[in-house]
Design an enzyme around this catalytic site. Sequence first.
Site, PDB file in Angstrom:
ATOM      1  CG  ASP A  22      -2.097   0.940   1.100  1.00 25.77           C
ATOM      2  OD1 ASP A  22      -2.352   1.426  -0.014  1.00 25.77           O
ATOM      3  OD2 ASP A  22      -2.756   1.204   2.129  1.00 25.77           O
ATOM      4  CG  HIS A  28      -0.496   2.168  -9.312  1.00 26.77           C
ATOM      5  ND1 HIS A  28      -0.682   1.848  -7.989  1.00 26.77           N
ATOM      6  CD2 HIS A  28      -1.583   2.898  -9.680  1.00 26.77           C
ATOM      7  CE1 HIS A  28      -1.843   2.358  -7.579  1.00 26.77           C
ATOM      8  NE2 HIS A  28      -2.396   3.007  -8.591  1.00 26.77           N
ATOM      9  CB  SER A  34      -8.797  -5.206  -3.061  1.00 21.65           C
ATOM     10  OG  SER A  34      -9.356  -3.922  -3.292  1.00 21.65           O
ATOM     11  CB  SER A  52      -7.848  -3.419   3.121  1.00 19.18           C
ATOM     12  OG  SER A  52      -7.580  -2.180   3.739  1.00 19.18           O
ATOM     13  N   GLY A  93      -0.110   5.551  -4.332  1.00 18.34           N
ATOM     14  CA  GLY A  93      -0.724   6.834  -4.669  1.00 18.34           C
ATOM     15  C   GLY A  93      -0.094   7.977  -3.880  1.00 18.34           C
ATOM     16  CG  LEU A 113       8.994 -17.446  -3.285  1.00 18.81           C
ATOM     17  CD1 LEU A 113       8.960 -17.395  -1.758  1.00 18.81           C
ATOM     18  CD2 LEU A 113       9.444 -16.088  -3.835  1.00 18.81           C
TER      19      LEU A 113
HETATM   20  C1  IPE Z   1      -5.533  -2.675  -0.091  1.00 20.29           C
HETATM   21  O1  IPE Z   1      -5.170  -1.344  -0.280  1.00 20.29           O
HETATM   22  C2  IPE Z   1      -5.505  -3.419  -1.400  1.00 20.29           C
HETATM   23  C3  IPE Z   1      -4.190  -3.606  -1.992  1.00 20.29           C
HETATM   24  C4  IPE Z   1      -3.048  -3.238  -1.487  1.00 20.29           C
HETATM   25  C5  IPE Z   1      -4.176  -4.287  -3.252  1.00 20.29           C
HETATM   26  P1  IPE Z   1      -6.260  -0.196  -0.460  1.00 20.29           P
HETATM   27  O2  IPE Z   1      -5.511   1.070  -0.617  1.00 20.29           O
HETATM   28  O3  IPE Z   1      -7.198  -0.564  -1.533  1.00 20.29           O
HETATM   29  O4  IPE Z   1      -7.043  -0.262   0.930  1.00 20.29           O
HETATM   30  P2  IPE Z   1      -7.841   0.852   1.715  1.00 20.29           P
HETATM   31  O5  IPE Z   1      -8.853   1.416   0.776  1.00 20.29           O
HETATM   32  O6  IPE Z   1      -6.855   1.876   2.163  1.00 20.29           O
HETATM   33  O7  IPE Z   1      -8.428   0.127   2.887  1.00 20.29           O
HETATM   34  C1  IPE Z   2      -1.572   0.278  -3.388  1.00 20.48           C
HETATM   35  O1  IPE Z   2      -1.382   1.649  -3.417  1.00 20.48           O
HETATM   36  C2  IPE Z   2      -1.872  -0.295  -4.750  1.00 20.48           C
HETATM   37  C3  IPE Z   2      -3.253  -0.734  -4.902  1.00 20.48           C
HETATM   38  C4  IPE Z   2      -4.178  -0.736  -3.999  1.00 20.48           C
HETATM   39  C5  IPE Z   2      -3.632  -1.235  -6.223  1.00 20.48           C
HETATM   40  P1  IPE Z   2      -2.594   2.684  -3.395  1.00 20.48           P
HETATM   41  O2  IPE Z   2      -2.968   2.968  -4.802  1.00 20.48           O
HETATM   42  O3  IPE Z   2      -3.695   2.200  -2.535  1.00 20.48           O
HETATM   43  O4  IPE Z   2      -1.888   3.956  -2.747  1.00 20.48           O
HETATM   44  P2  IPE Z   2      -2.487   4.959  -1.676  1.00 20.48           P
HETATM   45  O5  IPE Z   2      -3.028   4.147  -0.544  1.00 20.48           O
HETATM   46  O6  IPE Z   2      -3.550   5.725  -2.364  1.00 20.48           O
HETATM   47  O7  IPE Z   2      -1.323   5.793  -1.269  1.00 20.48           O
HETATM   48 MG    MG Z   3      -4.083   2.423  -0.566  1.00 24.28          MG
END
Ligand code: IPE
Ligand code: IPE
Ligand code: MG
Length: 249
Positions: free
Chosen positions: A27, A44, A72, A203, A30, A138
């Site tokens: 996570d 990403h 997800s 999550s 973004g 692995l």
């Molecule tokens: C969880 O992250 C899903 C993945 C890392 C693939 P999210 O960014 O989607 O989760 P929330 O919305 O913060 O709970």
């Molecule tokens: C995790 O990073 C990648 C996915 C959930 C696909 P995010 O895209 O959720 O990044 P943040 O949480 O917005 O920083």
């Molecule tokens: Mg996120």
Amino acid sequence: MPLPTLLAPPAPLHVDTTPDHVAIIMDGNGRWARERHLPRTFGHRAGMKAVREVVEGAIEAGVKVLSLFAFSQENWQRPPAEVSALMQLLEEYIARETSELAGRGVRVRVLGDLQRLSPTAAAAVAHVVERTADNDRLVLNLFISYGGRAELVEAARRVARDVVEGRLSADAIDEDAIGARLYTAGCPDPDLLIRTSGEQRISNFLLWQLAYTELVISPVLWPEFGRQQLFDALREYQRRDRRFGRVPA
Ligand code: IPE
Ligand code: IPE
Ligand code: MG
């Protein structure tokens, strides 16, 4: 005189207590991009490099199963441009890394509701899974279009079908019967779950399988996570006392 802590070498990794199964909620892509005034998709893309490093680190540390939460079920609700960029990156990752993964003895499995993938993404997934099927150094579980509750709903459907069609009696439904009908059937539960970016929630990841998993929350955003951060989390795990509801011996 003891070394000041800043100069002290990191504690060694004890190979005999390396967790067999490490799961990661990757996570913070973004936020990593936003900090740099870049579009989210750049985050990403930067996250792909972290995946590569962590796979290498896991092999080096002797981890047997690495489960990565990549996309997800709820992530389908993001803006269409972000969703398609993520799917594009998935295809790119598979095209770029398949032979390297195969060469390192990694077996890739992809778990989730794969019916929702585009035909090209589904074909890429089928390719890497098939190409690496005979490896066993692995196991790399990639969770894509995955939701923990959806997985349990699907398992309940499978149990119901087996009961209705006479393959299973209602009294024989136990934890093993449920576990055997999850996407992760045959795979041990995670010993350690790492979540990056400081968020303190699950999550909808592996709701059943995380029952007694040790949690490590890292403040590091996923694109900045690498071998060193993985090893820090493994060391933290090695300091934990897993009791499974019992009292210490
Ligand atoms: C969880 O992250 C899903 C993945 C890392 C693939 P999210 O960014 O989607 O989760 P929330 O919305 O913060 O709970
Ligand atoms: C995790 O990073 C990648 C996915 C959930 C696909 P995010 O895209 O959720 O990044 P943040 O949480 O917005 O920083
Ligand atoms: Mg996120």
